[in-house]
Design a protein around this motif. Structure first.
Motif, mmCIF file in Angstrom:
data_model
loop_
_atom_site.group_PDB
_atom_site.id
_atom_site.type_symbol
_atom_site.label_atom_id
_atom_site.label_comp_id
_atom_site.label_asym_id
_atom_site.label_seq_id
_atom_site.Cartn_x
_atom_site.Cartn_y
_atom_site.Cartn_z
ATOM 1 N N GLY A 84 -40.824 -37.056 13.823
ATOM 2 C CA GLY A 84 -41.300 -36.514 12.561
ATOM 3 C C GLY A 84 -40.193 -36.352 11.538
ATOM 4 O O GLY A 84 -40.375 -36.645 10.348
ATOM 5 N N MET A 85 -39.029 -35.866 11.977
ATOM 6 C CA MET A 85 -37.914 -35.676 11.051
ATOM 7 C C MET A 85 -37.424 -37.005 10.480
ATOM 8 O O MET A 85 -37.178 -37.122 9.269
ATOM 9 C CB MET A 85 -36.763 -34.935 11.753
ATOM 10 N N LEU A 86 -37.289 -38.014 11.333
ATOM 11 C CA LEU A 86 -36.845 -39.322 10.850
ATOM 12 C C LEU A 86 -37.866 -39.931 9.890
ATOM 13 O O LEU A 86 -37.502 -40.503 8.856
ATOM 14 C CB LEU A 86 -36.607 -40.259 12.027
ATOM 15 N N LYS A 87 -39.134 -39.801 10.238
ATOM 16 C CA LYS A 87 -40.192 -40.360 9.383
ATOM 17 C C LYS A 87 -40.227 -39.637 8.036
ATOM 18 O O LYS A 87 -40.428 -40.268 6.995
ATOM 19 C CB LYS A 87 -41.542 -40.215 10.092
ATOM 20 N N TYR A 88 -40.031 -38.328 8.054
ATOM 21 C CA TYR A 88 -40.033 -37.564 6.806
ATOM 22 C C TYR A 88 -38.868 -38.011 5.917
ATOM 23 O O TYR A 88 -39.043 -38.221 4.704
ATOM 24 C CB TYR A 88 -39.936 -36.067 7.091
ATOM 25 N N ALA A 89 -37.683 -38.142 6.508
ATOM 26 C CA ALA A 89 -36.515 -38.570 5.737
ATOM 27 C C ALA A 89 -36.734 -39.973 5.158
ATOM 28 O O ALA A 89 -36.357 -40.255 4.010
ATOM 29 C CB ALA A 89 -35.270 -38.562 6.612
ATOM 30 N N GLN A 90 -37.357 -40.834 5.937
ATOM 31 C CA GLN A 90 -37.626 -42.197 5.497
ATOM 32 C C GLN A 90 -38.665 -42.226 4.375
ATOM 33 O O GLN A 90 -38.466 -42.899 3.352
ATOM 34 C CB GLN A 90 -38.116 -43.020 6.689
ATOM 35 N N ASP A 91 -39.743 -41.489 4.540
ATOM 36 C CA ASP A 91 -40.852 -41.540 3.575
ATOM 37 C C ASP A 91 -40.567 -40.755 2.295
ATOM 38 O O ASP A 91 -40.853 -41.226 1.194
ATOM 39 C CB ASP A 91 -42.133 -41.002 4.219
ATOM 40 N N LYS A 92 -40.028 -39.551 2.449
ATOM 41 C CA LYS A 92 -39.872 -38.662 1.293
ATOM 42 C C LYS A 92 -38.558 -38.867 0.544
ATOM 43 O O LYS A 92 -38.498 -38.672 -0.669
ATOM 44 C CB LYS A 92 -39.985 -37.202 1.743
ATOM 45 N N PHE A 93 -37.506 -39.241 1.280
ATOM 46 C CA PHE A 93 -36.190 -39.369 0.648
ATOM 47 C C PHE A 93 -35.681 -40.809 0.638
ATOM 48 O O PHE A 93 -34.537 -41.052 0.250
ATOM 49 C CB PHE A 93 -35.179 -38.457 1.356
ATOM 50 N N LYS A 94 -36.506 -41.744 1.107
ATOM 51 C CA LYS A 94 -36.123 -43.164 1.153
ATOM 52 C C LYS A 94 -34.827 -43.378 1.933
ATOM 53 O O LYS A 94 -34.039 -44.277 1.630
ATOM 54 C CB LYS A 94 -35.980 -43.740 -0.265
ATOM 55 N N SER A 95 -34.625 -42.560 2.933
ATOM 56 C CA SER A 95 -33.412 -42.647 3.738
ATOM 57 C C SER A 95 -33.465 -43.882 4.635
ATOM 58 O O SER A 95 -34.438 -44.119 5.345
ATOM 59 C CB SER A 95 -33.264 -41.384 4.601
ATOM 60 N N LYS A 96 -32.378 -44.650 4.607
ATOM 61 C CA LYS A 96 -32.278 -45.850 5.441
ATOM 62 C C LYS A 96 -31.261 -45.690 6.568
ATOM 63 O O LYS A 96 -31.320 -46.416 7.568
ATOM 64 C CB LYS A 96 -31.905 -47.051 4.569
ATOM 65 N N ARG A 97 -30.324 -44.751 6.400
ATOM 66 C CA ARG A 97 -29.303 -44.542 7.431
ATOM 67 C C ARG A 97 -29.083 -43.029 7.641
ATOM 68 O O ARG A 97 -28.065 -42.473 7.216
ATOM 69 C CB ARG A 97 -27.978 -45.213 7.056
ATOM 70 N N PRO A 98 -30.041 -42.356 8.250
ATOM 71 C CA PRO A 98 -29.841 -40.919 8.501
ATOM 72 C C PRO A 98 -28.757 -40.687 9.551
ATOM 73 O O PRO A 98 -28.569 -41.496 10.469
ATOM 74 C CB PRO A 98 -31.213 -40.468 9.015
ATOM 75 N N GLY A 99 -28.060 -39.595 9.396
ATOM 76 C CA GLY A 99 -27.084 -39.158 10.401
ATOM 77 C C GLY A 99 -27.480 -37.794 10.920
ATOM 78 O O GLY A 99 -28.079 -37.006 10.179
ATOM 79 N N SER A 100 -27.173 -37.513 12.160
ATOM 80 C CA SER A 100 -27.620 -36.235 12.737
ATOM 81 C C SER A 100 -26.447 -35.322 13.061
ATOM 82 O O SER A 100 -25.374 -35.771 13.458
ATOM 83 C CB SER A 100 -28.460 -36.478 13.998
ATOM 84 N N MET A 101 -26.692 -34.039 12.865
ATOM 85 C CA MET A 101 -25.766 -32.966 13.251
ATOM 86 C C MET A 101 -26.484 -32.121 14.296
ATOM 87 O O MET A 101 -27.470 -31.451 13.994
ATOM 88 C CB MET A 101 -25.386 -32.125 12.044
ATOM 89 N N LEU A 102 -25.982 -32.162 15.537
ATOM 90 C CA LEU A 102 -26.666 -31.561 16.669
ATOM 91 C C LEU A 102 -25.795 -30.501 17.334
ATOM 92 O O LEU A 102 -24.617 -30.745 17.620
ATOM 93 C CB LEU A 102 -26.999 -32.634 17.717
ATOM 94 N N VAL A 103 -26.388 -29.321 17.589
ATOM 95 C CA VAL A 103 -25.653 -28.280 18.294
ATOM 96 C C VAL A 103 -25.300 -28.786 19.691
ATOM 97 O O VAL A 103 -26.085 -29.487 20.349
ATOM 98 C CB VAL A 103 -26.470 -26.972 18.354
ATOM 99 N N ASN A 104 -24.098 -28.468 20.144
ATOM 100 C CA ASN A 104 -23.565 -28.992 21.400
ATOM 101 C C ASN A 104 -24.022 -28.139 22.585
ATOM 102 O O ASN A 104 -23.282 -27.332 23.130
ATOM 103 C CB ASN A 104 -22.033 -29.040 21.342
ATOM 104 N N ASN A 105 -25.280 -28.312 22.962
ATOM 105 C CA ASN A 105 -25.844 -27.626 24.122
ATOM 106 C C ASN A 105 -27.053 -28.442 24.598
ATOM 107 O O ASN A 105 -27.337 -29.514 24.042
ATOM 108 C CB ASN A 105 -26.206 -26.169 23.786
#
Length: 389
Positions: free
Chosen positions: A157-178
């Motif tokens: 859902g997050m990737l699809k939202y970024a793609q559809d709403k923000f036209k994002s083609k290369r999202p990067g992720s920041m993930l808590v280390n756990n």
């Protein structure tokens, strides 16, 4: 042997004490809560307790469970610590004799309880932590149930939202280390492949980091045109502060850990720009169940004057529905026996809840009651999570 007056009186009272204690215990059924009730995520634990309390009051007003027994909530603070969560769960089951243990915001704590619940043959009901492996754990029988989001579904859902709403083609992720970050890393990789999206990179940050500029710089240099953020309130706030220091203004789409409380205070001015997932909103036109829950929250908690004041609403909503479903399972089982309640979750009658109408929400194949069709997208307006137009 001649008894003194005190000894004689004690000998008369002792049998009455033994008679009265079991009778009192038999009049109630306990359910437990192991959640963060202190620290940065304390509001998440409080919101869960409020949802459970409103549901319990409603259930008890209608006669309780098992033919007239009152439901009682027993809480324990896990301090977002897996070891403390395990100790708390064991105490609730072995000492307090709870029928079901509810869990809180932290995936690492919930993951640590899988073996405990299996060993003690007691159902666990997750109402926040979204780690995929909590319910998909290869246990047979599986005692882990959930009314909450699931990472794999949220990641897509997050990737699809970024793609559809923000036209994002290369999202990067920041993930808590756990373990929660690990769960989302796998979910994002799977979702990116399915959606034919190229990830700019996946970066980890630690729960005590106060600066994440190095990780964000790597993503920026790799061409990231949006950030997928996974972390609870305190740590995720540091990511937003680091982005502000870098003056990097790409869109941020977040998992729901930031809704655990105080993100608006901790993250700096860009907190309001983050879009994140929820399973329910108290804003807008409500169902009769929604109107009833809001009225009860206002009645019980004087600081709640309106829906703006319902902090960490997803915890309240998920916990309310999960408590109602659990009461149905206890009645269906006709017992507080954990094995019987576990089986009863599979045979629940239809229930018109707060989030949705539940029709056979649990099965041996899927012990998650909510699907991606039950998710909504929100952003902060002040400290309230308001649906995005």
């Amino acid at each position: 042997m001649k008894l003194t007056p005190t000894q004689y009186l004690g000998s008369l009272l002792l049998p009455l004490m033994f008679l009265s204690t079991p009778a009192s215990a038999q009049e109630q059924v306990k359910i437990g809560l192991v959640a963060a009730l202190s620290g940065d995520s304390a509001l998440s634990g409080e919101s869960i307790a409020r949802g459970m309390t409103v549901a319990i009051d409603e259930i008890n007003a209608k006669g309780g469970v098992l033919g007239g027994k009152k439901l009682v909530l027993v809480r324990r603070d896990d301090e977002s610590n897996p070891a403390k969560g395990q100790l708390a769960a064991r105490e609730l089951i072995e000492k307090e004799k709870v029928a079901v243990v509810f869990g809180g915001i932290d995936t690492p704590v919930s993951m640590s309880l899988i073996n405990v619940m299996s060993e003690l043959k007691t159902p666990y009901m997750g109402v926040w932590a979204a780690g995929t492996g909590i319910t998909n754990n290869n246990k047979n029988p599986n005692y882990m149930f959930r009314v909450s989001a699931v990472d794999e579904r949220v990641d897509a859902g997050m990737l699809k939202y970024a793609q559809d709403k923000f036209k994002s083609k290369r999202p990067g992720s920041m993930l808590v280390n756990n373990p929660w970050g690990d769960s989302n890393m796998k979910g994002l990789e799977k979702a990116a492949a399915a959606l034919n999206i190229t990830l700019a990179g996946q970066e980890k940050y630690n729960v005590n980091d106060i600066d994440t500029t190095a990780q964000l710089t790597r993503l920026k240099n790799a061409g990231a045109d949006s950030i997928i953020l996974v972390g609870n309130t305190g740590v995720a706030a540091q990511v937003m502060k680091s982005m502000e220091r870098m003056n990097w203004n790409v869109p941020v789409v977040s998992h729901w850990g930031i809704s655990g409380g105080r993100f608006d205070e901790l993250a700096g001015p860009r907190y309001k720009d983050v879009v994140f997932v929820q399973t329910y909103s108290f804003f807008g036109k409500q169902s009769p169940v929604g109107d009833k829950v809001i009225a009860e929250l206002k009645k019980r908690y004087p600081e709640i004057k309106g829906v703006n004041d319902i902090v960490a609403p997803v915890g309240t909503a998920n916990a309310y529905d999960a408590t109602m479903l659990t009461a149905l399972a206890i009645n269906k089982a006709g017992s507080t026996n954990g094995e019987k309640i576990r089986e009863a979750y599979y045979e629940l009658p239809e229930y018109k809840g707060l989030i949705k109408t539940y029709k056979k929400p649990f099965s041996a194949e899927s012990q998650d009651a909510l699907t991606d069709r039950d998710y909504i997208w929100v952003h902060f307006v002040g400290n309230a999570a308001v649906p995005v137009n």
